[in-house]
Motif scaffolding. Structure first.
Motif, mmCIF file in Angstrom:
data_model
loop_
_atom_site.group_PDB
_atom_site.id
_atom_site.type_symbol
_atom_site.label_atom_id
_atom_site.label_comp_id
_atom_site.label_asym_id
_atom_site.label_seq_id
_atom_site.Cartn_x
_atom_site.Cartn_y
_atom_site.Cartn_z
ATOM 1 N N PRO A 169 -0.718 -8.966 -5.964
ATOM 2 C CA PRO A 169 0.408 -8.987 -5.020
ATOM 3 C C PRO A 169 0.840 -10.426 -4.722
ATOM 4 O O PRO A 169 0.019 -11.352 -4.754
ATOM 5 C CB PRO A 169 -0.161 -8.324 -3.759
ATOM 6 C CG PRO A 169 -1.376 -7.603 -4.208
ATOM 7 C CD PRO A 169 -1.919 -8.346 -5.378
ATOM 8 N N MET A 170 2.117 -10.593 -4.424
ATOM 9 C CA MET A 170 2.677 -11.897 -4.091
ATOM 10 C C MET A 170 3.123 -11.900 -2.636
ATOM 11 O O MET A 170 3.853 -11.005 -2.200
ATOM 12 C CB MET A 170 3.882 -12.196 -5.005
ATOM 13 C CG MET A 170 4.508 -13.556 -4.772
ATOM 14 S SD MET A 170 3.465 -14.878 -5.441
ATOM 15 C CE MET A 170 3.830 -16.223 -4.311
ATOM 16 N N LEU A 171 2.662 -12.880 -1.866
ATOM 17 C CA LEU A 171 3.080 -13.044 -0.477
ATOM 18 C C LEU A 171 3.688 -14.427 -0.303
ATOM 19 O O LEU A 171 3.087 -15.440 -0.700
ATOM 20 C CB LEU A 171 1.899 -12.900 0.486
ATOM 21 C CG LEU A 171 1.430 -11.490 0.856
ATOM 22 C CD1 LEU A 171 0.701 -10.832 -0.309
ATOM 23 C CD2 LEU A 171 0.528 -11.530 2.081
ATOM 24 N N ILE A 172 4.898 -14.467 0.268
ATOM 25 C CA ILE A 172 5.541 -15.751 0.560
ATOM 26 C C ILE A 172 5.843 -15.814 2.053
ATOM 27 O O ILE A 172 6.497 -14.931 2.601
ATOM 28 C CB ILE A 172 6.832 -15.949 -0.249
ATOM 29 C CG1 ILE A 172 6.554 -15.887 -1.754
ATOM 30 C CG2 ILE A 172 7.475 -17.290 0.104
ATOM 31 C CD1 ILE A 172 7.785 -16.081 -2.627
ATOM 32 N N LEU A 207 3.881 -6.039 -6.339
ATOM 33 C CA LEU A 207 4.215 -5.877 -4.928
ATOM 34 C C LEU A 207 4.477 -7.250 -4.326
ATOM 35 O O LEU A 207 3.607 -8.130 -4.359
ATOM 36 C CB LEU A 207 3.070 -5.199 -4.170
ATOM 37 C CG LEU A 207 3.197 -5.152 -2.638
ATOM 38 C CD1 LEU A 207 4.367 -4.271 -2.212
ATOM 39 C CD2 LEU A 207 1.887 -4.663 -2.001
ATOM 40 N N TYR A 208 5.671 -7.421 -3.753
ATOM 41 C CA TYR A 208 6.043 -8.698 -3.125
ATOM 42 C C TYR A 208 6.310 -8.467 -1.648
ATOM 43 O O TYR A 208 7.212 -7.709 -1.274
ATOM 44 C CB TYR A 208 7.270 -9.299 -3.812
ATOM 45 C CG TYR A 208 7.916 -10.438 -3.067
ATOM 46 C CD1 TYR A 208 7.161 -11.391 -2.380
ATOM 47 C CD2 TYR A 208 9.308 -10.590 -3.051
ATOM 48 C CE1 TYR A 208 7.760 -12.434 -1.691
ATOM 49 C CE2 TYR A 208 9.917 -11.630 -2.382
ATOM 50 C CZ TYR A 208 9.151 -12.551 -1.695
ATOM 51 O OH TYR A 208 9.739 -13.583 -1.017
ATOM 52 N N ASP A 229 9.767 -6.586 -1.377
ATOM 53 C CA ASP A 229 9.669 -5.127 -1.312
ATOM 54 C C ASP A 229 9.481 -4.696 0.133
ATOM 55 O O ASP A 229 9.963 -3.651 0.561
ATOM 56 C CB ASP A 229 8.490 -4.646 -2.164
ATOM 57 C CG ASP A 229 8.651 -5.010 -3.632
ATOM 58 O OD1 ASP A 229 9.695 -4.659 -4.211
ATOM 59 O OD2 ASP A 229 7.742 -5.649 -4.188
ATOM 60 N N ILE A 230 8.746 -5.526 0.871
ATOM 61 C CA ILE A 230 8.571 -5.348 2.310
ATOM 62 C C ILE A 230 8.856 -6.694 2.959
ATOM 63 O O ILE A 230 8.309 -7.727 2.552
ATOM 64 C CB ILE A 230 7.133 -4.897 2.656
ATOM 65 C CG1 ILE A 230 6.793 -3.600 1.938
ATOM 66 C CG2 ILE A 230 6.958 -4.739 4.165
ATOM 67 C CD1 ILE A 230 5.332 -3.209 2.038
ATOM 68 N N ILE A 231 9.738 -6.692 3.959
ATOM 69 C CA ILE A 231 10.098 -7.938 4.642
ATOM 70 C C ILE A 231 9.661 -7.838 6.095
ATOM 71 O O ILE A 231 10.103 -6.964 6.836
ATOM 72 C CB ILE A 231 11.609 -8.224 4.552
ATOM 73 C CG1 ILE A 231 12.081 -8.205 3.092
ATOM 74 C CG2 ILE A 231 11.931 -9.566 5.187
ATOM 75 C CD1 ILE A 231 13.573 -8.439 2.917
ATOM 76 N N ASP A 272 12.033 -4.983 7.689
ATOM 77 C CA ASP A 272 11.289 -3.726 7.770
ATOM 78 C C ASP A 272 10.395 -3.676 9.002
ATOM 79 O O ASP A 272 10.197 -2.608 9.583
ATOM 80 C CB ASP A 272 10.431 -3.545 6.512
ATOM 81 C CG ASP A 272 11.273 -3.432 5.257
ATOM 82 O OD1 ASP A 272 12.121 -2.520 5.192
ATOM 83 O OD2 ASP A 272 11.102 -4.262 4.349
ATOM 84 N N LEU A 273 9.848 -4.827 9.386
ATOM 85 C CA LEU A 273 8.922 -4.876 10.514
ATOM 86 C C LEU A 273 9.044 -6.204 11.244
ATOM 87 O O LEU A 273 9.320 -7.238 10.628
ATOM 88 C CB LEU A 273 7.465 -4.729 10.033
ATOM 89 C CG LEU A 273 7.012 -3.416 9.399
ATOM 90 C CD1 LEU A 273 5.641 -3.614 8.741
ATOM 91 C CD2 LEU A 273 6.936 -2.320 10.451
ATOM 92 N N VAL A 274 8.827 -6.174 12.562
ATOM 93 C CA VAL A 274 8.606 -7.381 13.343
ATOM 94 C C VAL A 274 7.196 -7.264 13.900
ATOM 95 O O VAL A 274 6.880 -6.321 14.630
ATOM 96 C CB VAL A 274 9.627 -7.526 14.494
ATOM 97 C CG1 VAL A 274 9.274 -8.727 15.368
ATOM 98 C CG2 VAL A 274 11.038 -7.684 13.937
#
Length: 297
Positions: A169-172, A207-208, A229-231, A272-274
């Motif tokens: 998975p990639m997380l930035i 998955l990013y 994909d999820i922000i 998508d979420l805070v």
């Protein structure tokens, strides 16, 4: 007798230390100026509450009075999110040059490196979150306001390619004032380069997860920060392209007070979420569990 009881309280003056030295010591009825060690206390830039810096750090730099999420540098973010051991940094020596011979740019780069202790405005590497292997890129607003130059774009692109190859998975974690003007068109090219790398990563089934921190604007918001994909965003984080004043002058309308905040963007479908900072690590762990990425993709 009563007059003595209700005498006015004697006033004291603060005398600088250099004046005390010249006078041979403190003057009767006056007290010397106290020296407070630098960094002992911190003031919330939103509500003005003053608190011990160590207590604030224990609270992950979230103001206990108003909940304001103060900025973290890249090293602090890595320590907060990733598991304690096993982080491997990528391209640690990759540094910007001065491709356009922009006046004063080389010296400013040296100043930024000396001030922050980092070579560039992004830290990339491999680690684990809740036992899940991940590739991360963490931007640092302290370094040139997190501006995206050639090296920032190259390091992020290489990290995404590493995630593609290793099927991780990639997380930035984004924070930026935009493109780095001292590199002109070379800086703007990084928008396309990072976006293309993420497109290939997505086609491979990766998955990013994009995490927005305060502030994320300009070319970063218009490229990889918006492609997750999820922000996810931290509470109150400013997320947008152009600034409020520029937009208001362009459309000739007054914008809402919460315009471009994380909560505003969530309400309008941009996020998508805070997630509160205290819950961010556990939320990321749950998302990785949900997608069952321990065995790759």
């Amino acid at each position: 007798m009563f007059k003595d009881l209700f005498q006015k309280k004697r006033k004291y003056a603060t005398i600088p230390s250099e004046r005390l030295e010249r006078s041979g010591g403190p003057v009767e009825g006056e007290r010397p100026k106290r020296e407070i060690p630098e960094g002992l206390m911190s003031k919330c830039s939103k509500c003005g509450t003053i608190q011990y810096s160590k207590e604030l750090e224990k609270n992950l730099k979230v103001c206990p009075s108003c909940g304001y999420h103060m900025r973290l540098n890249a090293s602090e973010r890595v320590a907060m999110i990733l598991d304690p051991e096993g982080f491997i940094e990528f391209d640690s020596e990759m540094a910007s040059v001065d491709p356009l011979q922009f006046p004063g740019y080389a010296s400013k780069l040296e100043q930024q490196q000396s001030k922050t202790g980092q070579v560039e405005a992004v830290l990339t590497g491999q680690g684990t979150i809740g036992g899940h292997p991940v590739i991360v890129a963490v931007m640092n607003f302290e370094f040139f306001t997190g501006s995206m130059g050639s090296v920032v774009g190259e390091k992020i692109t290489r990290a995404v390619e590493e995630a593609t190859e290793k099927k991780l998975p990639m997380l930035i974690f984004s924070t930026s004032g935009g493109a780095r003007m001292q590199e002109s068109i070379l800086s703007l090219m990084q928008m396309a380069k990072t976006s293309a790398a993420l497109a290939r990563f997505g086609e491979a089934g990766g998955l990013y997860i994009s995490v927005i921190t305060d502030p994320t604007t300009g070319g970063v918001s218009a490229s990889f920060a918006s492609l997750g994909d999820i922000i996810i965003a931290e509470p109150g984080a400013v997320f947008g392209f152009a600034g409020r004043i520029v937009i208001e002058q362009t459309i000739r309308q007054k914008l809402p007070d919460d315009f471009q905040t994380a909560e505003f963007n969530l309400q309008h479908g941009q996020l998508d979420l805070v997630v509160h900072r205290k819950e961010l690590r556990s939320t990321l762990t749950k998302l990785l569990d949900l997608h069952d990425v321990k065995g790759g993709f």
